[in-house]
Design an enzyme around this catalytic site. Structure first.
Site, PDB file in Angstrom:
ATOM      1  N   ASP A  60       0.903  -1.162   0.038  1.00 15.92           N
ATOM      2  CA  ASP A  60       0.003   0.169  -0.048  1.00 15.92           C
ATOM      3  C   ASP A  60       0.967   1.419  -0.062  1.00 15.92           C
ATOM      4  O   ASP A  60       1.981   1.203   0.692  1.00 15.92           O
ATOM      5  CB  ASP A  60      -0.929   0.131   1.110  1.00 15.92           C
ATOM      6  CG  ASP A  60      -1.952  -1.063   1.558  1.00 15.92           C
ATOM      7  OD1 ASP A  60      -2.080  -1.615   0.216  1.00 15.92           O
ATOM      8  OD2 ASP A  60      -2.421  -1.278   2.443  1.00 15.92           O
ATOM      9  N   ASP A  66       0.758   7.923   7.724  1.00 19.33           N
ATOM     10  CA  ASP A  66       1.090   6.769   8.207  1.00 19.33           C
ATOM     11  C   ASP A  66       2.441   6.750   8.933  1.00 19.33           C
ATOM     12  O   ASP A  66       2.782   6.067   9.696  1.00 19.33           O
ATOM     13  CB  ASP A  66       1.271   5.895   7.008  1.00 19.33           C
ATOM     14  CG  ASP A  66      -0.289   5.583   6.223  1.00 19.33           C
ATOM     15  OD1 ASP A  66      -1.066   5.215   7.066  1.00 19.33           O
ATOM     16  OD2 ASP A  66      -0.325   5.535   5.075  1.00 19.33           O
ATOM     17  N   GLU A  88       2.580  -2.509  10.869  1.00 20.60           N
ATOM     18  CA  GLU A  88       1.966  -2.266   9.515  1.00 20.60           C
ATOM     19  C   GLU A  88       2.955  -1.514   8.660  1.00 20.60           C
ATOM     20  O   GLU A  88       3.246  -1.875   7.532  1.00 20.60           O
ATOM     21  CB  GLU A  88       0.714  -1.724   9.268  1.00 20.60           C
ATOM     22  CG  GLU A  88       0.123  -1.831   7.818  1.00 20.60           C
ATOM     23  CD  GLU A  88      -1.121  -1.160   7.667  1.00 20.60           C
ATOM     24  OE1 GLU A  88      -1.780  -0.673   8.491  1.00 20.60           O
ATOM     25  OE2 GLU A  88      -1.306  -1.541   6.396  1.00 20.60           O
ATOM     26  N   GLU A  89       3.808  -0.415   9.329  1.00 25.30           N
ATOM     27  CA  GLU A  89       4.518   0.319   8.275  1.00 25.30           C
ATOM     28  C   GLU A  89       5.940  -0.083   8.222  1.00 25.30           C
ATOM     29  O   GLU A  89       6.966   0.585   7.506  1.00 25.30           O
ATOM     30  CB  GLU A  89       4.257   1.734   8.931  1.00 25.30           C
ATOM     31  CG  GLU A  89       3.023   2.217   8.862  1.00 25.30           C
ATOM     32  CD  GLU A  89       2.486   2.292   7.512  1.00 25.30           C
ATOM     33  OE1 GLU A  89       2.938   2.459   6.668  1.00 25.30           O
ATOM     34  OE2 GLU A  89       1.089   2.007   7.807  1.00 25.30           O
ATOM     35  N   ASP A 107      -1.553  -1.428  13.759  1.00 19.18           N
ATOM     36  CA  ASP A 107      -1.545  -0.248  12.797  1.00 19.18           C
ATOM     37  C   ASP A 107      -1.648   1.182  13.190  1.00 19.18           C
ATOM     38  O   ASP A 107      -2.578   1.433  13.678  1.00 19.18           O
ATOM     39  CB  ASP A 107      -2.589  -0.799  12.085  1.00 19.18           C
ATOM     40  CG  ASP A 107      -3.335  -0.080  10.814  1.00 19.18           C
ATOM     41  OD1 ASP A 107      -2.522   0.905  10.544  1.00 19.18           O
ATOM     42  OD2 ASP A 107      -4.345  -0.234  10.059  1.00 19.18           O
ATOM     43  N   LEU A 109      -1.899   3.789  11.876  1.00 15.72           N
ATOM     44  CA  LEU A 109      -2.846   4.909  11.181  1.00 15.72           C
ATOM     45  C   LEU A 109      -3.735   4.105  10.354  1.00 15.72           C
ATOM     46  O   LEU A 109      -3.546   3.756   9.263  1.00 15.72           O
ATOM     47  CB  LEU A 109      -2.112   5.989  10.279  1.00 15.72           C
ATOM     48  CG  LEU A 109      -2.761   7.268  10.208  1.00 15.72           C
ATOM     49  CD1 LEU A 109      -3.990   7.076   9.071  1.00 15.72           C
ATOM     50  CD2 LEU A 109      -3.571   7.921  11.467  1.00 15.72           C
ATOM     51  N   ASP A 110      -4.920   3.806  11.063  1.00 13.08           N
ATOM     52  CA  ASP A 110      -5.872   2.848  10.083  1.00 13.08           C
ATOM     53  C   ASP A 110      -6.876   3.722   9.369  1.00 13.08           C
ATOM     54  O   ASP A 110      -7.541   4.875  10.019  1.00 13.08           O
ATOM     55  CB  ASP A 110      -6.716   2.101  11.144  1.00 13.08           C
ATOM     56  CG  ASP A 110      -7.688   1.323  10.460  1.00 13.08           C
ATOM     57  OD1 ASP A 110      -7.579   0.572   9.392  1.00 13.08           O
ATOM     58  OD2 ASP A 110      -8.983   1.514  10.773  1.00 13.08           O
ATOM     59  N   GLU A 270      -4.746  -5.827  12.869  1.00 16.65           N
ATOM     60  CA  GLU A 270      -6.130  -5.174  12.433  1.00 16.65           C
ATOM     61  C   GLU A 270      -7.315  -6.304  12.971  1.00 16.65           C
ATOM     62  O   GLU A 270      -8.055  -5.875  13.907  1.00 16.65           O
ATOM     63  CB  GLU A 270      -6.556  -5.125  11.145  1.00 16.65           C
ATOM     64  CG  GLU A 270      -5.244  -3.906  10.568  1.00 16.65           C
ATOM     65  CD  GLU A 270      -5.561  -3.595   9.064  1.00 16.65           C
ATOM     66  OE1 GLU A 270      -5.563  -2.430   8.717  1.00 16.65           O
ATOM     67  OE2 GLU A 270      -5.565  -4.388   8.182  1.00 16.65           O
TER      68      GLU A 270
HETATM   69  O1  F6P Z   1      -6.536  -0.427   6.815  1.00 12.84           O
HETATM   70  C1  F6P Z   1      -7.391  -0.946   5.756  1.00 12.84           C
HETATM   71  C2  F6P Z   1      -8.352  -0.291   5.406  1.00 12.84           C
HETATM   72  O2  F6P Z   1      -8.247   1.037   5.172  1.00 12.84           O
HETATM   73  C3  F6P Z   1      -9.586  -0.262   6.643  1.00 12.84           C
HETATM   74  O3  F6P Z   1      -9.266   0.374   7.707  1.00 12.84           O
HETATM   75  C4  F6P Z   1     -10.967  -0.333   5.913  1.00 12.84           C
HETATM   76  O4  F6P Z   1     -11.939  -0.706   6.666  1.00 12.84           O
HETATM   77  C5  F6P Z   1     -10.693  -0.908   4.658  1.00 12.84           C
HETATM   78  O5  F6P Z   1      -9.362  -0.632   4.571  1.00 12.84           O
HETATM   79  C6  F6P Z   1     -11.264  -0.210   3.432  1.00 12.84           C
HETATM   80  O6  F6P Z   1     -11.037  -0.790   2.230  1.00 12.84           O
HETATM   81  P1  F6P Z   1     -11.580  -0.227   0.912  1.00 12.84           P
HETATM   82  O7  F6P Z   1     -10.605   0.854   0.453  1.00 12.84           O
HETATM   83  O8  F6P Z   1     -11.727  -1.464  -0.020  1.00 12.84           O
HETATM   84  O9  F6P Z   1     -12.934   0.252   1.021  1.00 12.84           O
HETATM   85 MN    MN Z   2      -5.580  -0.347   8.773  1.00 11.65          MN
END
Ligand code: F6P
Ligand code: MN
Length: 327
Positions: A60, A66, A88-89, A107, A109-110, A270
């Site tokens: 990603d 992040d 994650e990073e 993670d 920064l989610d 996660e």
């Molecule tokens: O960390 C991954 C993430 O950003 C989650 O926070 C979130 O639920 C998901 O991916 C969003 O995925 P998409 O971009 O496919 O909607």
């Molecule tokens: Mn995340």
């Protein structure tokens, strides 16, 4: 003081372990306050959502926030009784001090896609007792977590947390700068007609998820005999927080896009901490059929299909999976 723990927090642990867990959560609260402050300044900070040119372990694109969040969490954990940090990073586990007793996965920064949109994002974390080396501290099942949870940077900055004896929510009080207990022993309602899924992936899903969503869309005259509602924030922490507050089910299933055969979300930092707080609030978390917290970690950044939330819809989705496999 950064967090005023409820008197019973981590009460299942002996005094020393309880103090170590509390010290580590306090350090994470210090980090979360810094990240929350940066989020609150948003565009005044210049370029929080800019692509840095780097990529995280999953490929990603990394954004500036992040990377900053990871640096803030790392610095905070260096002040805590933490031996190992898996982020994650970062491609590999960081060793902070082998003599310390705990291991933290995060993670930092989610919800990165929401950074520049003024929508809730967060930090997710999972705490284990450290083992004899870095790898064995994390390559285990999620049911061995001793504490897990997440911060949400939204209208309020909150901490949802469990140490295995119920799930509590703390709110960062802007007046005092401390996290205060706001809701203790949360309980997710068992039945709900609200679901969360990125429906744009419909054509990539397998037959079971398609069938379930089509039956939700069929409404009161369909097989599920109810009018359904849909919400999808796109930040796992925000969708999880809503489900804790008013029920519902979250799905990020596997699909047939390249790289999505095991879904999108990562097991270690996660799915596992979210599953821990959800179960401790009376909900259920599976990969469609199997309990998330029973899955051994076999790769640091391993992905897992994720279905969690209110008990009734998670079990219903399980039946759709089993039916499509003729089990
Ligand atoms: O960390 C991954 C993430 O950003 C989650 O926070 C979130 O639920 C998901 O991916 C969003 O995925 P998409 O971009 O496919 O909607
Ligand atoms: Mn995340």
């Amino acid at each position: 003081m950064t967090i005023n723990f409820s008197s019973g927090f981590a009460k299942n642990f002996q005094d020393t372990k309880q103090a170590e867990i509390r010290a580590t959560v306090s350090a994470l609260c210090v980090a979360a306050k810094r990240i929350s402050h940066i989020c609150a300044r948003g565009p005044l900070e210049n370029g929080l959502g800019d692509i840095t040119g780097g990529a995280n372990s999953d490929g990603d694109a990394q954004k500036a926030l992040d990377v900053r969040s990871d640096e803030i969490v790392t610095a905070a954990l260096e002040t805590a009784p933490v031996a190992y940090y898996a982020s994650e990073e970062q491609d590999d586990i960081l060793t902070l001090d082998v003599n310390k007793p705990l291991a933290v996965a995060s993670d930092p920064l989610d919800g990165s896609s929401n950074i520049d949109t003024n929508v809730s994002i967060g930090t997710i974390f999972s705490i284990y007792s450290a083992c004899k080396d870095a790898k064995s501290s994390f390559f285990r099942v999620g049911s061995e977590q001793i504490c897990g949870g997440f911060f949400v940077y939204g209208p309020q900055t909150t901490l949802v947390i469990t140490a295995g004896d119920g799930t509590d929510t703390y709110v960062l009080d802007p007046d005092t700068g401390d996290f205060e207990l706001a809701i203790s022993n949360m309980k997710i309602i068992s039945a709900s007609t609200e679901y969360a899924i990125n429906a744009s992936n419909h054509k990539h899903w397998d037959a079971s998820i398609r069938a379930y969503i089509e039956d939700c869309l069929a409404g009161v005259s369909g097989p599920l005999a109810a009018q359904y509602n849909m919400r999808w924030v796109g930040s796992l922490v925000a969708d999880a927080n809503r489900i804790l507050s008013r029920g519902g089910v979250f799905m990020y299933p596997s699909d047939n896009r390249a790289g999505y055969q095991e879904g999108r979300l990562r097991l270690l930092y996660e799915a596992n901490p979210v599953a821990f707080v959800i179960e401790q609030a009376g909900g259920v978390a599976t990969d469609g059929t199997r309990r998330v917290l029973d899955m051994p970690l076999t790769a640091l950044h391993q992905r897992v299909p994720l279905v969690f939330g209110s008990k009734t819809p998670v079990r219903t989705i399980e039946k759709y999976h089993l039916r499509s496999k003729n089990i």
